[in-house]
Scaffold this motif. Structure first.
Motif, short mmCIF file in Angstrom:
data_model
loop_
_atom_site.label_atom_id
_atom_site.label_comp_id
_atom_site.label_asym_id
_atom_site.label_seq_id
_atom_site.Cartn_x
_atom_site.Cartn_y
_atom_site.Cartn_z
N TRP A 45 4.95 6.44 47.55
CA TRP A 45 3.70 6.54 46.80
C TRP A 45 2.92 7.78 47.20
CZ3 TRP A 45 3.79 1.16 48.93
CH2 TRP A 45 4.35 0.26 48.03
N ASP A 46 2.17 8.32 46.24
CA ASP A 46 1.36 9.50 46.52
C ASP A 46 0.24 9.19 47.50
OD1 ASP A 46 2.89 10.99 44.74
OD2 ASP A 46 1.51 10.70 43.07
N VAL A 138 -3.23 -0.81 48.66
CA VAL A 138 -3.35 -0.31 47.29
C VAL A 138 -2.52 0.96 47.17
CG1 VAL A 138 -4.94 0.55 45.53
CG2 VAL A 138 -5.66 -1.30 47.07
N ALA A 139 -1.67 1.01 46.15
CA ALA A 139 -0.82 2.18 45.91
C ALA A 139 -1.36 2.95 44.71
CB ALA A 139 0.62 1.74 45.65
N ILE A 140 -1.46 4.27 44.85
CA ILE A 140 -1.98 5.11 43.78
C ILE A 140 -0.99 6.24 43.51
CG2 ILE A 140 -3.89 6.57 43.00
CD1 ILE A 140 -5.68 5.15 45.03
N GLU A 141 -0.63 6.40 42.23
CA GLU A 141 0.15 7.55 41.79
C GLU A 141 -0.81 8.57 41.19
OE1 GLU A 141 3.50 8.44 41.86
OE2 GLU A 141 3.50 6.85 43.35
N TRP A 171 -2.24 1.66 40.97
CA TRP A 171 -3.10 2.47 40.11
C TRP A 171 -2.40 3.78 39.76
CZ3 TRP A 171 -8.48 1.50 38.98
CH2 TRP A 171 -9.02 0.37 39.61
N VAL A 172 -2.84 4.37 38.64
CA VAL A 172 -2.55 5.76 38.32
C VAL A 172 -3.89 6.49 38.29
CG1 VAL A 172 -1.75 7.38 36.56
CG2 VAL A 172 -0.46 5.30 37.00
N ALA A 173 -3.98 7.60 39.03
CA ALA A 173 -5.18 8.44 39.02
C ALA A 173 -4.87 9.71 38.24
CB ALA A 173 -5.61 8.77 40.44
#
Length: 333
Positions: A45-46, A138-141, A171-173
């Motif tokens: 993940w980012d 929490v994982a965010i791309e 999430w996607v940011a």
């Protein structure tokens, strides 16, 4: 502002924003720690946001600032309050005991358990109970330009994240466009994935984000196709430990701050890498010894008295590492 490589620069700014203002649109009641480029063997993940119990987070600090890997966790989490032969104290790990002995020696050298020799037996004792410090992961791309092709490429990865449910939320940011309907809402993304738009036109500020789609809370406590519940819990803790040890400012470890052109540039409340020679943002791939513009600091910079040890590159490393420590200390207050 200029991101340099859009995704890398955007990712650093997103990490700093999360450190300041996570969770979006809610009051913070957890300690928050942010890291980047972490995951499992099959998925990276980012950005990772670890929401922590404040008291547990403070108790975790007793085990040092470096991450505890899976072998060390096996020892530390099961170490007894009183001196005990290690094979009686620890559950069988599923691999040879000699690797456990190696982990005990490493743990003792780091001061996270105590050990002693009684005859031919190694006995261990805990220094403190290992805390239950992780509340949520929490994982965010990060995709600043989330067009249709980027959404298609992400979709399978996000479906995998939802199915494995290692993270509580995904999430996607993306970069805010200012449109009445953000383009990200029109793309084919899993409905369980949240969408966050970030406007860094003023640099990183706490109110830079808008939630345009709320995520589902995933079932992290149950079996999934990839992991049973116990294995999932272990993987989640390992990810949290790696996040704790690494943080997100570790980009200096894969770049060349010892180049005379390397600088940190302020973007609101964030500091991001900048190449004064090329006058642009940079990535680890661009900022390396193979760069045609790489120019090492002259020796006199490193002995000129500032900072006391090393030149400006050493000072940049110390600054970034110091800020990581400051965030840890702030969250335990």
């Amino acid at each position: 502002m200029t991101y340099g490589d859009a995704e890398f620069g955007f990712e650093l700014l997103a990490c700093r924003w999360a450190e300041l203002a996570w969770p979006p649109d809610e009051r913070r009641d957890s300690a928050v720690f942010v890291s980047r480029q972490l995951g499992t063997q099959k998925r990276r993940w980012d950005t990772i946001v670890v929401e922590c119990d404040p008291e547990g987070f403070a108790a975790r600090a007793q085990f040092g600032e470096d991450a505890l890997d899976s072998d060390l966790l096996h020892v530390v989490r099961n170490a007894p309050a009183e001196w005990t032969y290690y094979r009686d104290a620890l559950p069988h790990p599923g691999y040879p005991w000699r690797y456990v002995r190696e982990a005990i020696h490493r743990a003792a050298a780091r001061g996270v358990v105590e050990k002693r020799k009684q005859g031919n037996r190694i006995e261990i004792r805990r220094v403190a109970p290992y805390p239950d410090w992780v509340r949520r992961i929490v994982a965010i791309e990060n995709k600043p330009d989330l067009d249709a092709s980027a959404a298609r490429a992400l979709s399978a990865q996000l479906e995998h994240d939802v199915e494995t449910a290692l993270a509580d939320e995904v999430w996607v940011a993306t970069a805010a466009t200012g449109a009445s309907v953000e383009p990200a809402l029109l793309e084919d993304l899993p409905v369980d994935v949240g969408i966050l738009t970030l406007d860094f036109s003023r640099g990183v500020v706490a109110d830079a984000a808008d939630v345009v789609w709320h995520p589902s809370t995933l079932d992290v406590a149950s079996d999934s196709d990839a992991f049973d519940a116990d294995e999932k819990a272990d993987r989640r803790l390992e990810i949290a430990e790696r996040a704790y040890g690494k943080g997100w400012r570790s980009f200096h470890e894969t770049m060349r701050p010892d180049c005379r052109g390397f600088e940190l540039r302020r973007e609101g409340r964030a500091l991001v890498p900048w190449c004064a020679t090329k006058e642009c943002g940079q990535t680890a791939a661009q900022c390396s010894g193979s760069c045609a513009e790489f120019s090492p600091e002259p020796p006199q910079w490193r002995t000129g008295g500032w900072p006391i040890e090393g030149g400006p590159g050493k000072g940049i490393k110390q600054l970034l590492e110091g800020r990581r420590e400051w965030v840890r200390e702030r969250e335990t207050e």
